[in-house]
Design a protein around this motif. Structure first.
Motif, short mmCIF file in Angstrom:
data_model
loop_
_atom_site.label_atom_id
_atom_site.label_comp_id
_atom_site.label_asym_id
_atom_site.label_seq_id
_atom_site.Cartn_x
_atom_site.Cartn_y
_atom_site.Cartn_z
N UNK A 8 41.61 52.25 41.18
CA UNK A 8 42.30 51.10 40.60
C UNK A 8 41.95 50.95 39.13
N UNK A 12 44.58 51.00 36.08
CA UNK A 12 44.68 49.87 35.15
C UNK A 12 44.51 50.35 33.72
N UNK A 42 47.45 32.47 43.49
CA UNK A 42 47.09 33.84 43.10
C UNK A 42 47.95 34.88 43.81
N UNK A 44 49.95 37.73 45.42
CA UNK A 44 50.36 38.97 44.75
C UNK A 44 51.88 39.08 44.60
N UNK A 63 45.78 30.02 37.95
CA UNK A 63 46.08 30.46 39.32
C UNK A 63 44.82 30.46 40.18
N UNK B 36 43.43 44.91 45.25
CA UNK B 36 42.49 44.41 44.25
C UNK B 36 42.89 43.03 43.75
N UNK B 52 47.92 45.07 32.58
CA UNK B 52 47.22 45.86 33.60
C UNK B 52 48.19 46.64 34.49
N UNK B 59 48.56 42.91 43.51
CA UNK B 59 47.20 42.38 43.36
C UNK B 59 47.21 40.87 43.25
N UNK B 60 46.11 40.26 43.68
CA UNK B 60 45.93 38.83 43.42
C UNK B 60 45.58 38.62 41.95
N UNK B 61 46.08 37.52 41.39
CA UNK B 61 45.74 37.17 40.01
C UNK B 61 45.22 35.74 39.98
N UNK B 62 43.97 35.59 39.60
CA UNK B 62 43.31 34.29 39.50
C UNK B 62 43.10 34.00 38.03
N UNK B 87 39.17 44.58 47.98
CA UNK B 87 37.78 45.07 47.98
C UNK B 87 37.33 45.45 46.57
N UNK B 88 38.14 45.14 45.60
CA UNK B 88 37.92 45.66 44.25
C UNK B 88 38.38 44.57 43.29
N UNK B 90 38.29 42.59 39.36
CA UNK B 90 38.15 42.78 37.92
C UNK B 90 38.03 41.43 37.21
N UNK B 176 33.49 46.01 44.89
CA UNK B 176 33.19 46.43 43.51
C UNK B 176 33.70 45.34 42.55
N UNK B 178 34.13 44.69 38.46
CA UNK B 178 34.12 45.38 37.16
C UNK B 178 34.45 44.39 36.05
N UNK B 180 35.71 43.56 32.19
CA UNK B 180 36.53 44.11 31.11
C UNK B 180 36.76 43.03 30.05
N UNK B 191 35.90 48.38 28.89
CA UNK B 191 34.96 48.08 29.97
C UNK B 191 33.65 47.53 29.41
#
Lengths: 194, 194
Positions: A8, A12, A42, A44, A63, B36, B52, B59-62, B87-88, B90, B176, B178, B180, B191
Motif C-alpha cells: 500500500x 501511495x 470515513x 471508503x 471525517x 487501509x 494518495x 480506503x477509509x479516510x479520517x 490492517x495498514x 497512514x 502497520x 506509517x 508521512x 515518509x
C-alpha cells in the motif's frame, strides 16, 4: 514478498509522485475559499469532493466513523471558524453505515474478547473463530469506557448532531449547521429537517 | 439576497445532482478494498483521494484539525480494523498547517475573549477589533479544558501520533502505522522516520 503494508505504501508513493508532477495548487491560501466545512463519515465509498462538488481549496473536510459530532469533530469545527473563517457547516451521515449495525455495548464486548476483525453472519457481528493456542491480544475493559458513537436511527442521529454542534458554547449563534444524508446506493444527498 | 449558508447548500445540491446522474458505485462493498485507512488534516488544500491515488471504495479516510491522533481518530481506526478489516494505517500531517501557528493556551485565551474569527498579523493571532457595543458572545473557560492538538514540531508530531496509535491497548500489534508529511507547496508526500 512485500507485506500488504508496504504494498500500500508503494502504491501511495507512486500515485503521489505522479500527482506532484502536475501539481499546480501550491499557492492556494489556507482559509477555505467557500467558507464552509463538511463533517462526514470515513466510509471508503464516499468521496466528499466528488459528491459535494468540492475543488481543492474550497472547504474543510472532517471525517470520522459515522460522521458524528464527537468532541474532536467539534474541536475541528471551532478551529475551522475561529482561525480560518468558515461560517457554514454541513453534517453528512449516510445510508448503509457500519455504525448503525452495532451498539456501543456490543462493540465493547467484542473488543474485550478479541481485537481481530469481526465477521457479520447476516444477523450480528461475531469474533473470529480461533484455535485456543492462537496468540491473540484481547482488549481490556477500556472499550467499555469509550463512546463509540454508534447510530440507532439515522435521521435522529443527524438531527441530534446538528443540534449538539449548533448549541455548543464555543460555537457562535450565527453559524449555520445543516444536516444531510448521503445515499450510498444512488449517490444522492437529501436534507434532514426536524 | 441568499445568505452564504443557503448559497453553499444550493451549490452542493446542484453538484450532487449532477454527480448522482452518472453515479455507478452503488454496489461497492463497505469494507475498504485495499484494507487501509488514512488519517489526515481537514485542510481545504488537501484532497487525499488525489494526492494518495484513492479510488472510491479503496480506503477509509479520517480527517480532523491537524490530522492528529485524537481519541476520536483512534476510535475510528479501531472501528476500521475491528469491523471493516483494515490492517495498514497512514498518519499524514502537512506543512503550512494552521495548527502549528498557535498553542493550546493561545487558543483558549482567544476563545475566552471572543468566538469570532481571529486575524493573523504576521506574528500572532488577534481577536477581531470590535466596538464595545458589539453583540459578541464570549467563550467560557471551557476552552481551557479542551486539548486542541496544536503542533509544535511537525516531524515530532507525526512520530508521536504514530507511536500513540501503534501502542494503543485496543490496537493489535500486527497493524502497520506509517507516518508521512504532505508538502502543500509541492503536493509531495515524504515518509517520517524516527
Amino acid at each position: 514478498m512485500a507485506s500488504t503494508g508496504s504494498k500500500n505504501l508503494t502504491a501511495i508513493m507512486a500515485a503521489n509522485s505522479a500527482y506532484a508532477e502536475t501539481f499546480n495548487k501550491g499557492d492556494l491560501p489556507s482559509p477555505p475559499a467557500k467558507r464552509f466545512a463538511v463533517l462526514t463519515c470515513m466510509d471508503a465509498r464516499m468521496d466528499p469532493a466528488k459528491f459535494a462538488g468540492l475543488s481543492q481549496g474550497d472547504a474543510h473536510v472532517i471525517r470520522n466513523a459515522g460522521g458524528r459530532a464527537s468532541d474532536d469533530a467539534i474541536r475541528s469545527l471551532i478551529i475551522s471558524h475561529k482561525f480560518l473563517g468558515t461560517t457554514d457547516w454541513f453534517v453528512i451521515q449516510h445510508t448503509g453505515c457500519g455504525m448503525a449495525t452495532v451498539t456501543d455495548q456490543q462493540i465493547a464486548e467484542l473488543l474485550r474478547d478479541d481485537l481481530e476483525t469481526a465477521e457479520h453472519n447476516g444477523e450480528c457481528w461475531l469474533n473470529p473463530q480461533r484455535e485456543s493456542s492462537d496468540n491473540h491480544k484481547p482488549g481490556s475493559d477500556l472499550a467499555e469506557s469509550i463512546c463509540w458513537h454508534t447510530i440507532g436511527d439515522l435521521h435522529q442521529s443527524v438531527l441530534q448532531d446538528v443540534e449538539l454542534i449548533a448549541n455548543h458554547p464555543l460555537v457562535p449563534s450565527h453559524i449555520t449547521v445543516t444536516g444531510l444524508i448521503y445515499d450510498v446506493q444512488t449517490g444522492l444527498l437529501s436534507r434532514v429537517s426536524a
